[in-house]
Design a protein around this motif. Structure first.
Motif, mmCIF file in Angstrom:
data_model
loop_
_atom_site.group_PDB
_atom_site.id
_atom_site.type_symbol
_atom_site.label_atom_id
_atom_site.label_comp_id
_atom_site.label_asym_id
_atom_site.label_seq_id
_atom_site.Cartn_x
_atom_site.Cartn_y
_atom_site.Cartn_z
ATOM 1 N N LYS A 62 31.651 -13.552 -22.778
ATOM 2 C CA LYS A 62 33.103 -13.498 -22.986
ATOM 3 C C LYS A 62 33.660 -12.145 -22.547
ATOM 4 C CE LYS A 62 34.673 -15.394 -26.934
ATOM 5 N NZ LYS A 62 34.597 -15.797 -28.353
ATOM 6 N N GLU A 63 32.897 -11.086 -22.785
ATOM 7 C CA GLU A 63 33.306 -9.749 -22.333
ATOM 8 C C GLU A 63 33.408 -9.729 -20.808
ATOM 9 O OE1 GLU A 63 34.159 -6.681 -23.754
ATOM 10 O OE2 GLU A 63 34.485 -8.104 -25.380
ATOM 11 N N ALA A 65 33.996 -12.171 -18.890
ATOM 12 C CA ALA A 65 35.158 -12.969 -18.459
ATOM 13 C C ALA A 65 36.424 -12.128 -18.407
ATOM 14 C CB ALA A 65 35.341 -14.154 -19.388
ATOM 15 N N LYS A 66 36.517 -11.130 -19.278
ATOM 16 C CA LYS A 66 37.737 -10.299 -19.300
ATOM 17 C C LYS A 66 37.898 -9.504 -18.016
ATOM 18 C CE LYS A 66 37.909 -9.727 -24.265
ATOM 19 N NZ LYS A 66 37.427 -8.868 -25.334
ATOM 20 N N PHE A 67 36.778 -9.299 -17.327
ATOM 21 C CA PHE A 67 36.856 -8.531 -16.081
ATOM 22 C C PHE A 67 37.183 -9.396 -14.879
ATOM 23 C CE2 PHE A 67 34.651 -5.767 -18.962
ATOM 24 C CZ PHE A 67 35.250 -4.543 -18.691
ATOM 25 N N LYS A 68 37.279 -10.715 -15.108
ATOM 26 C CA LYS A 68 37.748 -11.567 -14.006
ATOM 27 C C LYS A 68 38.953 -12.387 -14.475
ATOM 28 C CE LYS A 68 33.184 -13.830 -14.210
ATOM 29 N NZ LYS A 68 32.348 -14.848 -13.654
ATOM 30 N N PRO A 69 40.006 -11.696 -14.930
ATOM 31 C CA PRO A 69 41.141 -12.407 -15.539
ATOM 32 C C PRO A 69 41.954 -13.234 -14.568
ATOM 33 C CG PRO A 69 41.682 -10.099 -15.249
ATOM 34 C CD PRO A 69 40.265 -10.261 -14.789
ATOM 35 N N LYS A 76 35.085 -19.606 -12.427
ATOM 36 C CA LYS A 76 34.208 -18.688 -13.155
ATOM 37 C C LYS A 76 32.745 -18.868 -12.744
ATOM 38 C CE LYS A 76 37.349 -17.338 -16.452
ATOM 39 N NZ LYS A 76 37.875 -16.008 -16.452
ATOM 40 N N GLN A 117 33.652 -19.237 -21.465
ATOM 41 C CA GLN A 117 34.620 -18.506 -20.631
ATOM 42 C C GLN A 117 35.846 -19.361 -20.362
ATOM 43 O OE1 GLN A 117 32.649 -17.207 -17.046
ATOM 44 N NE2 GLN A 117 32.079 -15.268 -17.999
ATOM 45 N N ASP A 120 38.101 -19.688 -23.380
ATOM 46 C CA ASP A 120 38.862 -18.450 -23.584
ATOM 47 C C ASP A 120 39.984 -18.335 -22.568
ATOM 48 O OD1 ASP A 120 37.349 -17.610 -25.640
ATOM 49 O OD2 ASP A 120 37.324 -15.538 -24.904
ATOM 50 N N TYR A 121 39.678 -18.783 -21.357
ATOM 51 C CA TYR A 121 40.645 -18.694 -20.285
ATOM 52 C C TYR A 121 41.897 -19.511 -20.629
ATOM 53 C CZ TYR A 121 42.697 -19.555 -15.737
ATOM 54 O OH TYR A 121 43.567 -19.670 -14.706
ATOM 55 N N GLU A 124 44.079 -18.138 -23.202
ATOM 56 C CA GLU A 124 44.921 -17.038 -22.729
ATOM 57 C C GLU A 124 46.163 -17.530 -21.992
ATOM 58 O OE1 GLU A 124 42.406 -14.596 -20.342
ATOM 59 O OE2 GLU A 124 41.154 -14.113 -22.048
#
Ligand code: PEP
Ligand code: MN
Length: 383
Positions: A62-63, A65-69, A76, A117, A120-121, A124
């Motif tokens: 999950k962390e 994933a934050k770097f490929k917003p 993904k 991921q 979470d996406y 968001e």
């Protein structure tokens, strides 16, 4: 052996034989109950360790994933990265499990990570129902689109003259409707076909809107026209051909008018939702998603009305959903059943084209309704 088997069964049935074949390290069938209990206890502890490790991996994924917003949910998956990870694991595998078993197990773990991921996406996404559970209701001239009642946006395909739009406005009023549509910038397949009256068409619409107290809707095709168009219109349409015109979407996100976003003819539901997200991301959350048919191999209708897109969009997003029965079917004889189906399946609004004399219309002669047909249409769909 029994103990080992129990572990194997809990994780993967296919490993059962593998282990038995490779390493029969048991104390035999005479193994005491205490030994068995001890080994089982160790297995229970190992299970918890594995559980914690898997969840720790999930947190890490999950962390990452934050770097490929800016990548879509379906982007993904990185096959190259997965291949590298599996190769490393294979090289370090000392058994007893075979490489194929290890790969199978880790592929499942990677898949679960990817799902995390994606979840979470979507959470968001501003348009997602996971982000906002209540339905978005768009209030336009007293019509509350998204309130559970069907609403209607009708009018000619193209604004051709003041007189033509006036005649349609009278009919719309007669049916107690509050919105009128009409294209002023027509994105036509052929450059030699009628392209619309442009801003002159918007002026006509505004005049009609004021004279008849109607909300006016028209399509805008260039980002630089958005701001000026917002002075004439109560609602702005983005057409199917421009659904992924990202600069236009961003410009629509910056105006203070509700947007009707039409589904691209080759767009998946995911593409469609992402296009709406472009608008919302710039600050405008007043978006109506319009299903208008997609292109398939079927030729009996102009496009194929993807009717189940309606409940899918309503589940996935909090936005109102409209169905354009004219451009999806391209057939007058299907307008009533298509509109009824749309309402039955949960559409918040219906779009349909009406023209005083469709035979001489400058666009879409085949499918616009004349006034008599419009009367029958309104009567049938309101039943
Ligand atoms: C329209 O509504 O005028 C139109 C051109 O529709 P679409 O973009 O769905 O083809
Ligand atoms: Mn049309």
């Amino acid at each position: 052996m029994l103990i080992i088997h129990s572990f194997v069964l809990e994780t993967c049935a296919c490993m059962f034989k593998e282990y038995e074949k490779d390493k029969p390290i048991t104390g035999g069938i005479n193994m005491s109950n205490e030994q068995l209990d001890l080994l089982r206890k160790q297995l229970d502890e190992l299970n918890v360790d594995l559980l914690n490790l898997i969840n720790k991996r999930g947190d890490l994924v999950k962390e990452v994933a934050k770097f490929k917003p800016n990548q879509g949910a379906d982007k993904k998956y990185d096959p190259v990265r997965e291949h590298q990870m599996l190769e490393k694991l294979k090289n370090q595998n000392e058994g007893p499990f075979h490489d194929a078993t290890i790969i199978h197990l880790f592929k499942e773990i990677f898949k679960a990570g990817l799902e995390l991921q994606e979840k979470d996406y979507h959470k968001e996404m501003l348009v997602s129902r996971k982000r906002k559970n209540e339905d978005t209701i768009i209030d336009i001239k007293g019509e509350k689109i998204g309130d559970g009642q069907p609403h209607f946006v009708c009018g000619p395909c193209a604004v051709e003259s003041y007189e033509q739009v006036k005649k349609v406005a009278e009919q719309i009023k007669k049916h107690g409707l509050n919105m009128i549509r009409g294209g002023a910038f027509k994105p036509r397949t052929s450059p030699y076909d009628f392209q619309g009256l442009g801003f002159e068409g918007l002026e006509i619409l505004r005049r009609i809107g004021d004279e008849f107290d109607l909300a006016v809707v028209s399509e805008i095709v260039r980002p630089q026209d958005m701001e000026q168009a917002a002075e004439y219109l109560d609602m702005i349409q983005i057409g199917a051909r421009n659904m992924q015109n990202f600069e236009l979407l961003k410009a629509a996100g910056e105006v203070d008018k509700p947007i009707i976003l039409k589904r691209g003819m080759s767009a998946t539901v995911s593409d469609f939702i992402n296009a709406a997200e472009y608008i919302h991301s710039k600050g405008n959350g007043n978006i109506i998603l319009c299903e208008r048919g997609i292109r398939t191999y079927e030729t009996s209708t102009r496009n194929t009305l993807d009717i189940t897109a309606v409940p899918i969009l309503k589940q996935e997003t909090h936005l109102p959903v409209m169905v354009d029965v004219t451009h999806s079917t391209g057939r007058r004889d299907l307008l009533i059943p298509a509109a009824k189906a749309a309402i039955a399946i949960g559409a918040d609004a219906i779009m349909a084209e009406v023209h005083p004399d469709p035979a001489v219309a400058l666009s879409d002669q085949q499918q616009q309704m004349n006034f008599e047909q419009f009367d029958a249409f309104m009567e049938a769909v309101r039943k």
